[in-house]
Design an enzyme around this catalytic site. Structure first.
Site, PDB file in Angstrom:
ATOM      1  N   LYS A  42     -11.216  -4.775  -4.400  1.00  0.00           N
ATOM      2  CA  LYS A  42     -12.178  -3.741  -4.735  1.00  0.00           C
ATOM      3  C   LYS A  42     -11.528  -2.405  -5.003  1.00  0.00           C
ATOM      4  CE  LYS A  42     -13.786  -4.049   0.077  1.00  0.00           C
ATOM      5  NZ  LYS A  42     -12.960  -3.338   1.023  1.00  0.00           N
TER       6      LYS A  42
ATOM      7  N   LYS B  65      -4.607 -10.868  -6.054  1.00  0.00           N
ATOM      8  CA  LYS B  65      -5.944 -11.122  -5.515  1.00  0.00           C
ATOM      9  C   LYS B  65      -6.962 -10.141  -6.086  1.00  0.00           C
ATOM     10  CE  LYS B  65      -6.792  -8.341  -1.479  1.00  0.00           C
ATOM     11  NZ  LYS B  65      -7.423  -8.210  -0.191  1.00  0.00           N
TER      12      LYS B  65
ATOM     13  N   LYS C 235       0.822  -1.209   0.000  1.00  0.00           N
ATOM     14  CA  LYS C 235       0.000   0.000   0.000  1.00  0.00           C
ATOM     15  C   LYS C 235       0.853   1.255   0.000  1.00  0.00           C
ATOM     16  CE  LYS C 235      -4.399  -1.743   1.296  1.00  0.00           C
ATOM     17  NZ  LYS C 235      -5.553  -1.801   2.159  1.00  0.00           N
TER      18      LYS C 235
HETATM   19  P1  AMP Z   1     -11.093  -6.118   2.456  1.00  0.00           P
HETATM   20  O1  AMP Z   1     -11.792  -6.064   1.155  1.00  0.00           O
HETATM   21  O2  AMP Z   1      -9.612  -6.019   2.256  1.00  0.00           O
HETATM   22  O3  AMP Z   1     -11.632  -5.179   3.494  1.00  0.00           O
HETATM   23  O4  AMP Z   1     -11.323  -7.580   3.000  1.00  0.00           O
HETATM   24  C1  AMP Z   1     -12.448  -7.984   3.743  1.00  0.00           C
HETATM   25  C2  AMP Z   1     -12.443  -9.486   3.903  1.00  0.00           C
HETATM   26  O5  AMP Z   1     -12.599 -10.132   2.635  1.00  0.00           O
HETATM   27  C3  AMP Z   1     -11.158 -10.051   4.496  1.00  0.00           C
HETATM   28  O6  AMP Z   1     -11.482 -11.137   5.333  1.00  0.00           O
HETATM   29  C4  AMP Z   1     -10.393 -10.510   3.298  1.00  0.00           C
HETATM   30  O7  AMP Z   1      -9.488 -11.544   3.604  1.00  0.00           O
HETATM   31  C5  AMP Z   1     -11.509 -11.010   2.387  1.00  0.00           C
HETATM   32  N1  AMP Z   1     -11.095 -10.878   0.993  1.00  0.00           N
HETATM   33  C6  AMP Z   1     -10.799  -9.716   0.335  1.00  0.00           C
HETATM   34  N2  AMP Z   1     -10.452  -9.951  -0.939  1.00  0.00           N
HETATM   35  C7  AMP Z   1     -10.497 -11.309  -1.097  1.00  0.00           C
HETATM   36  C8  AMP Z   1     -10.236 -12.179  -2.190  1.00  0.00           C
HETATM   37  N3  AMP Z   1      -9.870 -11.730  -3.389  1.00  0.00           N
HETATM   38  N4  AMP Z   1     -10.373 -13.506  -1.991  1.00  0.00           N
HETATM   39  C9  AMP Z   1     -10.760 -13.990  -0.794  1.00  0.00           C
HETATM   40  N5  AMP Z   1     -11.027 -13.228   0.279  1.00  0.00           N
HETATM   41  C10 AMP Z   1     -10.900 -11.903   0.140  1.00  0.00           C
END
Ligand code: AMP
Ligand code: TRP
Length: 336
Positions: A202, A199, A117
Site C-alpha cells: 500500500k 509484493k 525501508k
Molecule cells: P502491512 O500492510 O505491512 O501493515 O501488513 C498487514 C498484514 O497484511 C500483514 O500480515 C502482512 O503480512 C499482510 N500483507 C501485506 N501485504 C501483503 C501482500 N502483498 N500479500 C499478502 N499479505 C500481505
C-alpha cells in the site's frame, strides 16, 4: 466459572497507513474472519508502528478509523474479537522498552524490512524504524499469543519475536508463550501488478495495487493493465511467468479453483479473458465489503464503542502479563 478448555490465542496487527490492499485482504484480513470462532483473537491497528514514518495527524486519524471500518466490513465481529488501537494500550510501549534490552543490534541490522525501508527513507532512518520488530514482538508476547496470522513478508519479524521470547524465558522461567506463525496456503504473498516480483504494497504507486475500497471499474482497469508476458499461456510458473502466476494466485485464493483448473479453463484464449475473470472474482469479493464499509464508517457512535470496548478488554490481558514481567525483573510494584 473457568472455561474447561482455553481457546488458543491469536494476535495480529495491521498498520493504519495508506489504503489497505487486496494483498492485506487475502494475506491477512480474510483469514482473521475464518479464525474468529475457533480462537480467542486480538486484532490491533498498530498506530505506534506507523510513526516510524512522518504522518500528518489528521490523515493518520482518518486512516485509523478507515482501517477499523474495513476490519469490521470484512466480517470481523467486535464481540468475538478484540479490535483496538495499539496506542490505547500503553503496555505495548512499556514491554517494547523492556524487550529492547533483550535484543541485539546485530539481530535488528539483519532484518530485511529494515534494510529495504532505510533505503527507501534514507533521510529518516530513525531508531523506531530500527527497533520496529521489538515493538512487534511486544505486541505479540503481551497477550501470550499462540498463533500469529501474517503474510510471508512478516516471517522474519515473527522469528525474532520467538527468539526474544525464548531468550527471556531462558533467564526468567516461563514468562511468555512462544508464538507460531499462521500462513495462508494461497495468497501469502500477493505481488505488485506492475512489478510482479515485488509484493503488493500500500505504500507503492496506485497502479501497482488494488485497494480494498477500489470501485469495480478501477479494479478492472488496473487488472487489464497488469504486467504479464508475451506468451499467452495461463500456466502457473512463478519463476518465469511471475505476472501470470500472481493473477492465478489471486483467482485461486478468491474462487477456490486450483491452478490446474484455472489453466484448463483459461489457457489458450488470450490474457484478456483471463484478466476479466480475475477482475470478476475480485469485484465479487470486494463489492459487499465496500457496501458494509459505507454503512459502518458513517456510524461514529458504533465505531467509538468498538474502540473503547476493544482497548478496555485488551488492557486487562496486557496488564496481567506486565505484572508478571515486572515481578520477574524486580521492578515495581512490589510489596515492602
Ligand atoms: P502491512 O500492510 O505491512 O501493515 O501488513 C498487514 C498484514 O497484511 C500483514 O500480515 C502482512 O503480512 C499482510 N500483507 C501485506 N501485504 C501483503 C501482500 N502483498 N500479500 C499478502 N499479505 C500481505
Ligand atoms: N509489522 C506488521 C506489518 O507491517 C504489522 C504488525 C505490527 C504485526 N505488530 C504486529 C503483525 C503483530 C502481526 C503481529 O505487516
Amino acid at each position: 466459572m473457568e472455561q474447561a478448555v482455553q481457546k488458543q490465542r491469536i494476535f495480529s496487527g495491521i498498520q493504519p497507513t495508506g489504503n489497505l490492499t487486496l494483498g492485506n485482504y487475502i494475506g491477512a484480513l480474510r483469514n482473521f474472519g475464518i479464525l474468529q470462532d475457533e480462537y480467542d483473537c486480538l486484532y490491533s491497528i498498530v498506530d505506534l508502528h506507523a510513526l516510524t514514518v512522518r504522518q500528518n495527524p489528521a490523515e493518520l486519524r482518518k486512516a485509523c478509523l478507515r482501517t477499523m471500518s474495513i476490519f469490521l466490513a470484512s466480517g470481523l465481529d467486535p464481540e468475538k474479537n478484540i479490535i483496538y488501537f495499539q496506542s490505547q494500550v500503553p503496555a505495548h510501549a512499556e514491554l517494547s522498552w523492556v524487550l529492547n534490552c533483550y535484543t541485539y543490534m546485530g539481530e535488528m541490522s539483519r532484518m530485511t524490512q529494515f534494510k529495504d525501508k532505510s533505503a527507501k527513507h534514507a533521510d529518516n532512518i530513525n531508531c523506531g524504524l530500527f527497533t520496529y520488530p521489538v515493538l512487534m514482538a511486544a505486541d505479540i508476547l503481551l497477550y501470550q499469543t499462540n498463533l500469529v496470522p501474517i503474510g510471508a513478508d512478516q516471517k522474519q519479524h515473527l522469528e525474532i519475536a520467538r527468539d526474544i521470547a525464548e531468550r527471556f524465558n531462558g533467564v526468567y522461567g516461563d514468562v511468555f508463550v512462544v508464538p507460531d506463525g499462521y500462513f495462508p496456503k494461497v495468497g501469502a504473498r500477493v505481488m505488485s501488478l506492475q512489478e510482479p516480483t515485488r509484493k503488493m504494497s500500500k505504500s507503492d504507486p496506485e497502479d501497482t495495487y488494488i485497494a480494498i475500497l477500489d470501485k469495480p471499474d478501477i479494479i478492472r482497469k488496473k487488472l487489464r493493465r497488469a504486467v504479464t508476458d508475451s506468451e499467452n499461456s495461463v500456466v502457473f510458473d512463478p519463476e518465469n511467468k511471475p505476472g501470470v502466476a500472481n493473477l492465478m494466485s489471486i483467482l485461486s485464493a478468491l474462487s477456490g479453483m486450483s491452478m490446474e483448473e484455472i489453466t484448463a479453463q483459461y489457457d489458450g484464449q488470450g490474457y484478456g479473458k483471463f484478466k476479466d475473470a480475475v477482475a470478476d472474482s475480485v469485484i465479487a469479493t470486494l463489492e459487499p465489503i465496500q457496501k458494509r464499509y459505507e454503512e459502518i464508517s458513517a456510524d461514529k457512535a458504533y465505531l467509538q464503542q468498538v474502540m473503547d470496548s476493544g482497548s478496555e478488554r485488551a488492557s486487562a490481558i496486557a496488564h496481567k502479563t506486565m505484572l508478571k514481567v515486572r515481578k520477574k525483573l524486580g521492578i515495581a510494584p512490589w510489596k515492602l
